[in-house]
Design a protein around this motif. Structure first.
Motif, PDB file in Angstrom:
ATOM      1  N   GLU A  91       0.742  -1.276   0.093  1.00  0.00           N
ATOM      2  CA  GLU A  91       0.004   0.030  -0.004  1.00  0.00           C
ATOM      3  C   GLU A  91       0.848   1.373   0.004  1.00  0.00           C
ATOM      4  OE1 GLU A  91      -3.115   2.204   2.893  1.00  0.00           O
ATOM      5  OE2 GLU A  91      -3.113   0.134   3.053  1.00  0.00           O
ATOM      6  N   THR A  92       1.996   0.903   0.543  1.00  0.00           N
ATOM      7  CA  THR A  92       2.868   2.504   0.818  1.00  0.00           C
ATOM      8  C   THR A  92       4.135   2.491   0.134  1.00  0.00           C
ATOM      9  OG1 THR A  92       4.127   1.378   2.835  1.00  0.00           O
ATOM     10  CG2 THR A  92       1.715   2.678   3.169  1.00  0.00           C
ATOM     11  N   LEU A  93       4.905   1.380  -0.522  1.00  0.00           N
ATOM     12  CA  LEU A  93       5.857   1.476  -1.187  1.00  0.00           C
ATOM     13  C   LEU A  93       5.503   2.279  -2.477  1.00  0.00           C
ATOM     14  CD1 LEU A  93       8.850   0.429  -1.105  1.00  0.00           C
ATOM     15  CD2 LEU A  93       8.345  -1.187  -2.668  1.00  0.00           C
ATOM     16  N   PRO A  94       6.327   3.388  -2.893  1.00  0.00           N
ATOM     17  CA  PRO A  94       6.090   4.039  -3.997  1.00  0.00           C
ATOM     18  C   PRO A  94       6.088   3.430  -5.122  1.00  0.00           C
ATOM     19  CG  PRO A  94       7.362   5.454  -2.484  1.00  0.00           C
ATOM     20  CD  PRO A  94       7.258   3.999  -1.949  1.00  0.00           C
ATOM     21  N   LEU A  95       5.353   3.644  -6.236  1.00  0.00           N
ATOM     22  CA  LEU A  95       5.291   2.801  -7.511  1.00  0.00           C
ATOM     23  C   LEU A  95       6.451   3.075  -8.192  1.00  0.00           C
ATOM     24  CD1 LEU A  95       1.624   2.838  -8.818  1.00  0.00           C
ATOM     25  CD2 LEU A  95       2.682   0.887  -7.775  1.00  0.00           C
ATOM     26  N   ASP A  96       7.273   4.269  -8.100  1.00  0.00           N
ATOM     27  CA  ASP A  96       8.360   4.382  -8.720  1.00  0.00           C
ATOM     28  C   ASP A  96       9.408   3.868  -8.431  1.00  0.00           C
ATOM     29  OD1 ASP A  96       8.377   6.111  -6.533  1.00  0.00           O
ATOM     30  OD2 ASP A  96      10.009   7.113  -7.249  1.00  0.00           O
ATOM     31  N   ARG A  97       9.512   3.209  -7.000  1.00  0.00           N
ATOM     32  CA  ARG A  97      10.450   2.234  -6.477  1.00  0.00           C
ATOM     33  C   ARG A  97       9.967   1.055  -6.996  1.00  0.00           C
ATOM     34  NH1 ARG A  97      13.991   4.504  -7.101  1.00  0.00           N
ATOM     35  NH2 ARG A  97      15.085   2.739  -5.883  1.00  0.00           N
ATOM     36  N   ALA A  98       8.718   0.507  -6.991  1.00  0.00           N
ATOM     37  CA  ALA A  98       8.614  -0.649  -7.540  1.00  0.00           C
ATOM     38  C   ALA A  98       8.977  -0.814  -9.151  1.00  0.00           C
ATOM     39  CB  ALA A  98       7.106  -0.935  -7.674  1.00  0.00           C
ATOM     40  N   ARG A  99       8.704   0.179  -9.663  1.00  0.00           N
ATOM     41  CA  ARG A  99       9.049   0.166 -11.210  1.00  0.00           C
ATOM     42  C   ARG A  99      10.608  -0.078 -11.344  1.00  0.00           C
ATOM     43  NH1 ARG A  99       5.182   4.512 -11.813  1.00  0.00           N
ATOM     44  NH2 ARG A  99       3.398   3.664 -12.523  1.00  0.00           N
ATOM     45  N   ALA A 100      11.427   0.559 -10.438  1.00  0.00           N
ATOM     46  CA  ALA A 100      12.926   0.555 -10.578  1.00  0.00           C
ATOM     47  C   ALA A 100      13.306  -0.841 -10.268  1.00  0.00           C
ATOM     48  CB  ALA A 100      13.257   1.597  -9.054  1.00  0.00           C
ATOM     49  N   ILE A 101      12.597  -1.707  -9.273  1.00  0.00           N
ATOM     50  CA  ILE A 101      13.043  -2.644  -8.997  1.00  0.00           C
ATOM     51  C   ILE A 101      12.654  -3.703 -10.389  1.00  0.00           C
ATOM     52  CG2 ILE A 101      12.008  -4.989  -7.699  1.00  0.00           C
ATOM     53  CD1 ILE A 101      11.333  -3.346  -5.505  1.00  0.00           C
ATOM     54  N   PHE A 102      11.593  -3.428 -11.056  1.00  0.00           N
ATOM     55  CA  PHE A 102      11.323  -4.442 -12.155  1.00  0.00           C
ATOM     56  C   PHE A 102      12.174  -3.808 -13.427  1.00  0.00           C
ATOM     57  CE2 PHE A 102       7.740  -6.095 -10.045  1.00  0.00           C
ATOM     58  CZ  PHE A 102       7.463  -7.224 -10.828  1.00  0.00           C
ATOM     59  N   GLU A 103      12.626  -2.548 -13.547  1.00  0.00           N
ATOM     60  CA  GLU A 103      13.563  -2.310 -14.528  1.00  0.00           C
ATOM     61  C   GLU A 103      14.765  -3.004 -14.373  1.00  0.00           C
ATOM     62  OE1 GLU A 103      13.147  -0.495 -17.125  1.00  0.00           O
ATOM     63  OE2 GLU A 103      11.299   0.182 -16.846  1.00  0.00           O
ATOM     64  N   VAL A 104      15.271  -3.350 -13.441  1.00  0.00           N
ATOM     65  CA  VAL A 104      16.594  -4.010 -13.178  1.00  0.00           C
ATOM     66  C   VAL A 104      16.290  -5.612 -13.109  1.00  0.00           C
ATOM     67  CG1 VAL A 104      18.481  -4.661 -11.604  1.00  0.00           C
ATOM     68  CG2 VAL A 104      17.672  -2.258 -11.752  1.00  0.00           C
ATOM     69  N   ASN A 105      15.271  -6.266 -12.138  1.00  0.00           N
ATOM     70  CA  ASN A 105      15.285  -7.491 -11.967  1.00  0.00           C
ATOM     71  C   ASN A 105      14.782  -8.219 -13.155  1.00  0.00           C
ATOM     72  OD1 ASN A 105      16.385  -6.980  -9.666  1.00  0.00           O
ATOM     73  ND2 ASN A 105      14.859  -7.571  -8.359  1.00  0.00           N
TER      74      ASN A 105
END
Length: 270
Positions: A91-105
């Motif tokens: 609910e609270t982790l910003p989506l831009d950080r989630a996108r950053a995880i997916f951009e690498v992983n």
């Protein structure tokens, strides 16, 4: 015969550095890639050919692939190890950080693989080892986005394995358990932010306490490196290899009913 060639990403520390060292000792020609070239100086001293790579940047991926093609043509093996994670409630982790995880992983890993795969396929042999995690098979509170990226990698690896078998390219997944790496330090800022959350702070404190206890038994990166070497050299490799502390939890998570498994996780982490 010339030494087999391998690219190891994320080779500046942890599992990647241990894998590069081990493969050098075993007679491989190792290309070690990471953002921090200075951190790979010890590998260079051992004979690795170090290369700059920002996995999230398309230009960096293309440049690396072009350099490798010029040096060796088709690689014998690719070890997709580079990755990172952040921690926090969904609910609270910003989506831009989630996108950053997916951009690498996910997207960065596949983007590099797409650049290097044609030469392997056209030659008719090669091996790709994708480093997933037990978090690619089950997740705990606070690790949803990181786990989602590893679940995605598991699915992509299954598809690649099926698509490439006819071309002589094997795709293998290595699923480490709890390993003594820099992951906790990298994730520390996001953990601290989650702990200050008024809604989920208590839960995240319980999660961190549980993780701290588990990490006291963490396996060393060399254990994963040895498993990666096995995945690279087995004549008929398995689709998946588990290794390291707590990796057997994957088996338990599949055997136990979901309601019982959820109860066990909640007892420990909420």
């Amino acid at each position: 015969m010339s030494a087999p060639t391998v690219l190891v990403t994320g080779a500046s520390s942890g599992i990647g550095a241990a894998t590069a060292r081990l493969l050098l000792e075993r007679g491989w020609r190792v290309f070690a890639a990471a953002r921090r070239l200075e951190a790979m100086e010890p590998l260079a001293a051992l004979g690795a050919e170090v290369m700059a790579l920002d996995l999230s940047d398309d230009h960096s991926r293309r440049e690396l692939a072009e350099q490798l093609t010029a040096k060796v043509g088709a690689l014998d093996a690719l070890v997709n190890n580079a990755g990172f994670g952040e921690v926090g409630p969904l609910e609270t982790l910003p989506l831009d950080r989630a996108r950053a995880i997916f951009e690498v992983n996910v997207f960065g890993l596949m983007g590099l693989t797409q650049q290097l795969l044609p030469a392997m396929r056209e030659r008719g042999r090669g091996r790709i080892v994708n480093i997933s995690s037990i978090a690619g098979r089950w997740v705990s509170p606070g690790s949803g986005w990181y786990g989602a990226s590893k679940f995605a990698l598991e699915a992509l690896s299954d598809a690649l394995r099926l698509e490439l078998k006819a071309f002589g390219v094997n795709v293998v997944v290595v699923e480490p358990g709890v390993i003594a790496t820099d992951f906790a330090n990298v994730a520390a800022p996001s953990i601290e932010g989650a702990l200050s959350c008024r809604t989920y702070g208590n839960m995240m404190r319980a999660v961190r306490k549980s993780w701290d206890a588990v990490y006291r038994g963490a396996s060393q990166p060399l254990e994963v490196a040895l498993t990666i070497e096995r995945a690279l050299t087995d004549p008929s490799p398995s689709a998946r290899y588990l290794c390291g502390h707590q990796s057997a939890s994957v088996i338990a998570s599949r055997i136990l009913p979901t309601r019982l498994w959820d109860s066990l996780i909640r007892i420990q982490m909420t």
